[in-house]
Enzyme design. Structure first.
Site, short mmCIF file in Angstrom:
data_model
loop_
_atom_site.label_atom_id
_atom_site.label_comp_id
_atom_site.label_asym_id
_atom_site.label_seq_id
_atom_site.Cartn_x
_atom_site.Cartn_y
_atom_site.Cartn_z
N ARG A 51 67.88 22.18 -1.14
CA ARG A 51 67.02 22.78 -1.92
C ARG A 51 67.88 23.77 -2.97
O ARG A 51 67.40 24.00 -3.84
CB ARG A 51 66.24 23.36 -1.02
CG ARG A 51 64.50 23.14 -1.64
CD ARG A 51 63.49 23.56 -0.93
NE ARG A 51 63.94 24.27 0.43
CZ ARG A 51 63.17 24.98 0.96
NH1 ARG A 51 61.70 24.82 0.92
NH2 ARG A 51 63.58 25.72 2.14
N LYS A 182 79.67 11.73 23.33
CA LYS A 182 80.74 12.39 23.95
C LYS A 182 81.52 11.32 24.58
O LYS A 182 81.12 10.25 24.99
CB LYS A 182 79.81 13.35 25.09
CG LYS A 182 79.37 14.49 24.48
CD LYS A 182 78.81 15.30 25.45
CE LYS A 182 77.86 16.82 24.96
NZ LYS A 182 79.05 17.60 24.46
N ASP A 235 63.17 19.91 25.02
CA ASP A 235 64.40 20.37 23.89
C ASP A 235 65.49 19.45 24.75
O ASP A 235 66.25 19.11 24.16
CB ASP A 235 64.47 21.65 24.09
CG ASP A 235 65.53 22.29 22.84
OD1 ASP A 235 65.51 21.64 21.97
OD2 ASP A 235 66.39 23.05 23.39
N HIS A 240 68.46 14.33 25.90
CA HIS A 240 69.63 14.18 26.50
C HIS A 240 69.77 13.93 28.14
O HIS A 240 70.57 13.13 28.43
CB HIS A 240 70.46 15.69 26.20
CG HIS A 240 70.35 16.22 24.98
ND1 HIS A 240 70.57 15.36 23.80
CD2 HIS A 240 69.87 17.61 24.55
CE1 HIS A 240 70.62 16.07 22.72
NE2 HIS A 240 70.48 17.40 22.92
P1 NAD Z 1 68.34 24.59 8.59
O1 NAD Z 1 67.25 25.47 8.36
O2 NAD Z 1 69.70 25.38 8.90
O3 NAD Z 1 68.73 23.73 7.37
C1 NAD Z 1 67.85 23.04 6.62
C2 NAD Z 1 68.11 22.51 5.66
O4 NAD Z 1 67.17 21.55 5.03
C3 NAD Z 1 68.69 23.27 4.20
O5 NAD Z 1 69.95 22.53 3.81
C4 NAD Z 1 67.51 23.19 3.34
O6 NAD Z 1 68.26 23.46 2.06
C5 NAD Z 1 67.11 21.98 3.47
N1 NAD Z 1 65.75 21.73 3.04
C6 NAD Z 1 64.61 22.29 3.44
N2 NAD Z 1 63.50 22.07 2.84
C7 NAD Z 1 63.80 21.09 2.05
C8 NAD Z 1 63.14 20.40 0.99
N3 NAD Z 1 62.02 20.48 0.59
N4 NAD Z 1 63.92 19.46 0.04
C9 NAD Z 1 65.34 19.48 0.52
N5 NAD Z 1 65.88 20.05 1.32
C10 NAD Z 1 65.29 20.94 2.24
O7 NAD Z 1 68.28 23.42 9.83
P2 NAD Z 1 69.38 22.82 10.66
O8 NAD Z 1 69.62 23.97 11.68
O9 NAD Z 1 70.49 22.53 10.06
O10 NAD Z 1 68.54 21.68 11.47
C11 NAD Z 1 68.38 20.48 10.39
C12 NAD Z 1 68.03 19.41 11.48
O11 NAD Z 1 68.82 19.11 12.74
C13 NAD Z 1 66.46 19.75 12.07
O12 NAD Z 1 65.69 18.46 12.24
C14 NAD Z 1 66.83 20.13 13.38
O13 NAD Z 1 65.96 20.09 14.69
C15 NAD Z 1 68.07 19.35 13.83
N6 NAD Z 1 69.02 19.92 14.62
C16 NAD Z 1 69.67 21.04 14.53
C17 NAD Z 1 70.70 21.39 15.25
C18 NAD Z 1 71.74 22.58 15.09
O14 NAD Z 1 72.49 22.93 16.01
N7 NAD Z 1 71.35 23.28 14.30
C19 NAD Z 1 70.92 20.71 16.36
C20 NAD Z 1 70.17 19.51 16.87
C21 NAD Z 1 69.26 19.31 16.00
#
Ligand code: NAD
Length: 484
Positions: A51, A182, A235, A240
């Protein structure tokens, strides 16, 4: 050891959520490492899509920072990083609106593998899937990668599967569980199925029990409100730990191919017994002098969500009936350590007498830190003084066996992304697997919610609530130490 990196086909990888935490911490640094290793062909391209209103240049600066942050200076090379950044572009896009889609359609190339990583909140998966099709960006052979959480119960997982199925076939959907990427997890399959040594003993006749522990030292911190709606069961266990259990318990697949492996894992999940309330221990960490407790960080001070869970599970099939699988995971525990331990039964007859003590073979598969596999065997203690027995590890530490390059094994994310480009779904969850896992999980959560069970408190830096130790003691067993 000679590096045997096989380059993948040319690709366009679009990372939706390319500015987010996961993309910056895992996906992009992982891609840099694959690039530096020579696995990306010259025509490979990565397109960040999110975004934020950024240019490709400002996005590249962001990726440079992210890679520099994630990879220590000695392990990265400035010129290589600059060359890697040359593969990166950015498009500002709105998953729920019209912005950016025409631009993205013009960016993706014909005749290369097309992959779309949905690294955004799951509530956006449907919007992304629809727009990729509406704008004809999705090709017949393209792939989508979806992150966890995949639903929060069976009903929502089914909805999500149905939404994705409207736009993509199952062969195009890569549901990621990074535990499957892993190195040790894959080695577990090699150890089981490429050696004759273990498989004959891999059953209830010889295995007393299996322990799977995923211990974390971090708390929920700023993610408290989000985590509070989920808890350790949703979670960690449903995905996992369940995947690890499947790999330990499954029958040998006829081939190492995606459906053969996933069919066997599905059979394990379907054979899991319901867990009785007496075999479930849930906990919440208390505050200490310096750190807040779970309830201080959660959405509500009366929260009954668990930051720790231990379960005793049974599998009703010929191989495992009578051998319990103990699962344990929690936050703010003593150490960060993930281990699977296969604890074999005592020798049927103790010829060395009582003074030699009791000894058991334990196969320990360490997932983190220090990935490796250790088999505990009993030997005679060296020296005079009679037949005293000693347990020593037969260590299959990758670093010792394979030399220094073993410490450079690819991180789970980078391996899995390369599998996506190769079109290999073996290490990804199939839709029916995820649904079966929720079908087992839901009644447990509903049970403790209806009963109004309160999680037991535990100290930060401990091994969890005392009740978890009692769960083991009741059967004359004990948990393995949580070692860093
Ligand atoms: P985050 O909130 O840091 O990032 C979200 C991203 O989505 C940003 O780049 C934002 O610009 C984009 N976004 C949000 N709304 C949008 C829209 N309407 N249109 C286009 N882009 C949009 O989230 P994150 O921590 O990176 O997590 C992303 C996914 O990965 C989630 O489903 C989360 O559950 C999963 N996840 C994250 C982690 C982690 O370590 N962060 C681990 C496992 C799973």
């Amino acid at each position: 050891m000679v590096s045997r990196v096989i380059p993948v086909d040319p690709f366009d990888l679009v990372i939706f959520g390319g500015t987010g935490d996961l993309a910056q911490k895992k996906i992009l640094p992982g891609l840099y490492r694959r690039f530096a290793d020579g696995q990306m062909p010259a025509e490979a391209r990565i397109i960040g899509a999110a975004r934020s209103d950024l240019t490709s240049d400002s996005y590249r600066a962001m990726v440079r920072d992210a890679v520099s942050e994630a990879i220590p200076e000695g392990r990265r090379n400035g010129d290589t990083l600059t060359a890697f950044l040359g593969r990166i572009e950015y498009v500002t896009i709105d998953a729920t609106g019209t912005a950016g889609w025409t631009e993205l359609a013009a960016m993706v190339r014909p005749d290369v593998v097309r992959a779309f990583y949905f690294s955004v909140a799951p509530s956006l998966f449907g919007d992304l899937a629809k727009r990729l099709n509406d704008h004809r960006i999705a090709s017949r052979h393209c792939r989508i990668v979806v992150e966890k959480p995949f639903g929060r119960d069976l009903a929502s997982a089914r909805d999500l599967n149905a939404t994705l199925a409207r736009h993509f076939s199952e062969e195009q959907i890569y549901r990621i569980d990074h535990y499957l990427g892993k190195e040790t997890v894959q080695n577990l399959m090699a150890v089981r199925f490429a050696n004759v040594l273990f498989e004959p003993l891999w059953n209830a006749q010889y295995v007393d029990h299996v322990q799977i522990t995923v211990a974390e030292t971090v708390g929920v911190g700023g993610r408290g409100a989000y985590y509070d709606k989920s808890g350790a069961m949703r979670d960690m266990v449903q995905n996992h730990l369940m995947q690890l259990l499947c790999l330990i318990a499954m029958e040998p697949p006829s081939r190492f191919d995606p459906d053969a492996v996933r069919d066997e894992k599905l059979k394990v999940i379907r054979a899991l017994d319901p867990v009785e309330p007496k075999d479930i221990v849930r906990g919440q960490y208390l505050a200490n002098d310096t750190l807040s407790g779970y309830r201080d960080e959660a959405e509500s001070p009366d929260s009954r969500t668990e930051s720790f869970i231990a379960l005793k599970c049974g599998i009703s099939n010929w191989r495992w009936a009578g051998t319990p699988f103990y699962l344990r995971t929690g936050k703010r525990l003593k150490a960060r350590a993930s281990e699977i331990a296969v604890v074999f039964k005592d020798a049927p007859h103790a010829i060395f007498g009582q003074s030699a003590g009791t000894h058991r073979n334990i196969l320990s598969i360490r997932l983190q830190p220090n990935e490796g596999i250790t088999l505990g065997v009993t030997i005679k203690e060296p020296g005079p003084g009679g037949m005293r027995l000693l347990d020593v590890p037969l260590d299959m530490s990758f670093a010792d066996a394979l030399g220094p390059e073993a410490s450079e094994v690819p991180d789970a994310y980078e391996r899995l992304i390369m599998d996506v480009i190769r079109g290999n779904q073996t290490l990804f969850m199939r839709g029916d697997e995820v649904e079966a896992a929720w079908a087992w999980t839901d009644p447990l959560i509903e049970g403790w919610t209806e009963r109004g069970d309160a999680p037991a408190p535990y100290e930060i830096g401990s091994t969890g609530p005392e009740e978890a130790a009692i769960l083991m003691h009741r059967a004359g067993r004990k948990w393995r130490e949580i070692r860093p």
